[in-house]
Every structure is written in C-alpha cells, then in structure tokens.
Design a protein around this motif. Structure first.
Motif, short mmCIF file in Angstrom:
data_model
loop_
_atom_site.label_atom_id
_atom_site.label_comp_id
_atom_site.label_asym_id
_atom_site.label_seq_id
_atom_site.Cartn_x
_atom_site.Cartn_y
_atom_site.Cartn_z
N ASN A 163 0.83 -1.20 0.00
CA ASN A 163 0.00 0.00 0.00
C ASN A 163 0.87 1.26 0.00
OD1 ASN A 163 -2.18 -1.71 0.08
ND2 ASN A 163 -2.67 -1.32 2.22
N SER B 140 -5.22 8.16 12.88
CA SER B 140 -4.94 8.31 11.45
C SER B 140 -4.57 9.76 11.18
CB SER B 140 -6.17 7.90 10.64
OG SER B 140 -5.91 7.99 9.27
N ALA C 82 -7.22 14.56 -1.68
CA ALA C 82 -8.19 13.53 -2.08
C ALA C 82 -7.52 12.16 -2.12
CB ALA C 82 -8.80 13.87 -3.44
N ARG D 109 -6.95 10.96 1.44
CA ARG D 109 -8.22 10.53 2.05
C ARG D 109 -8.71 9.20 1.50
NH1 ARG D 109 -10.55 16.09 3.22
NH2 ARG D 109 -10.05 16.25 5.45
N ARG D 110 -8.40 8.91 0.24
CA ARG D 110 -8.75 7.59 -0.29
C ARG D 110 -7.94 6.52 0.42
NH1 ARG D 110 -8.74 10.34 -5.13
NH2 ARG D 110 -6.73 9.48 -5.82
N ALA D 111 -6.68 6.82 0.69
CA ALA D 111 -5.81 5.86 1.36
C ALA D 111 -6.15 5.72 2.84
CB ALA D 111 -4.34 6.27 1.19
N HIS D 112 -6.53 6.82 3.46
CA HIS D 112 -6.86 6.86 4.90
C HIS D 112 -8.12 7.71 5.07
CE1 HIS D 112 -3.37 4.90 6.70
NE2 HIS D 112 -2.71 5.37 5.66
N PRO D 113 -9.29 7.11 4.96
CA PRO D 113 -10.56 7.85 4.98
C PRO D 113 -10.81 8.67 6.25
CG PRO D 113 -10.90 5.60 4.22
CD PRO D 113 -9.50 5.68 4.71
N ASN D 114 -10.16 8.33 7.36
CA ASN D 114 -10.44 9.03 8.61
C ASN D 114 -9.52 10.23 8.88
OD1 ASN D 114 -12.51 7.22 9.23
ND2 ASN D 114 -11.06 5.77 10.08
N THR E 40 -4.92 18.08 8.15
CA THR E 40 -3.95 17.32 7.40
C THR E 40 -3.37 18.29 6.38
OG1 THR E 40 -5.19 15.26 7.67
CG2 THR E 40 -3.61 15.35 5.85
#
Length: 131
Positions: free
Chosen positions: A16, A60, A87, A90-95, A100
């Motif tokens: 990942n 996160s 974006a 946030r796709r990798a870590h939605p929370n 950030t």
C-alpha cells in the motif's frame, strides 16, 4: 526533480505504501508538470510515536511536503495539486482530519541540486521552457 516526503500513521502495508508513492509520483508529474523519472518520494511512518491534533491523539494522520524549484509552478497548479493530493490521502486513509497539511515548498534554484549540481546550473544547460 521534486522530492516529496509523506509522513503517515497508521503504518500502511508495504504494497500500500508503494502504491501510494506511485500515485503521488503520478500526481506530481501531472498536476505540477514535473518529470516522473526524476520525482523522488519518501513514505515515512510514525511507528510508535504519538501524533496529536488539538492535543488529542489521532489514530490516522498524514503530512505531505513536496519540494520544487521556486517559480516553476503557477498558483493554479499548486492549488490543483494540493486538492488532488488531499483527495488521494483521504482515499488511502478515509479518517484523516481537516488538519492534514499538504505543503508545496519552493526552493530557490541556487539552494538545492540534483547529482551534485544546483538546479540553477542545470537550468543554464536546458533549452528554454515555454511555461
């Protein structure tokens, strides 16, 4: 020849992290018009360190810094990159929280180099770019 440092928690799986580095490389090449083959990305993880926002520990969190040569990108290019990078994170870590940060640091061409030569010296040997 940009350099990007992504600090992120929790630690992503190796595959990942590699995929995230590849996506950041593509984004830097596309949005900032940089050469993909000269883009360096470092994904750092916090391990057992504590990351806080507003003095509250976060499970996160992420911070992205991208170093580019000053005056090589427009305000619109940087705005687009920052929005798209957020974006992607946030796709990798939605929370991820709103605190950030994605930072584009512009360094004078005389203050950093590639292969032991400053960007200013390298630029003298390149044909003029239209952008």
């Amino acid at each position: 020849m940009p350099f990007a440092r992504l600090t992120i928690t929790p630690t992503p799986l190796q595959e990942n992290a590699q995929a995230l580095a590849a996506e950041l490389t593509d984004l830097i090449a596309h949005d900032l018009g940089k050469r993909r083959d000269l883009t360096s990305v470092l994904v750092e993880t916090t391990g057992s360190q504590v990351w806080t926002i507003g003095a509250s520990e976060r499970a996160s969190a992420a911070h992205l810094e991208v170093y580019v040569t000053a005056e090589t990108n427009s305000e619109d290019e940087k705005r687009t990159f920052i929005a798209n990078a957020m974006a992607l994170l946030r796709r990798a870590h939605p929370n991820l929280g709103a605190a950030t940060y994605v930072v584009v640091k512009q360094l004078p061409a005389t203050d950093w180099g590639y292969d032991g030569r400053t960007q200013a010296d390298r630029a003298k040997e390149r044909p003029m770019r239209l952008r």
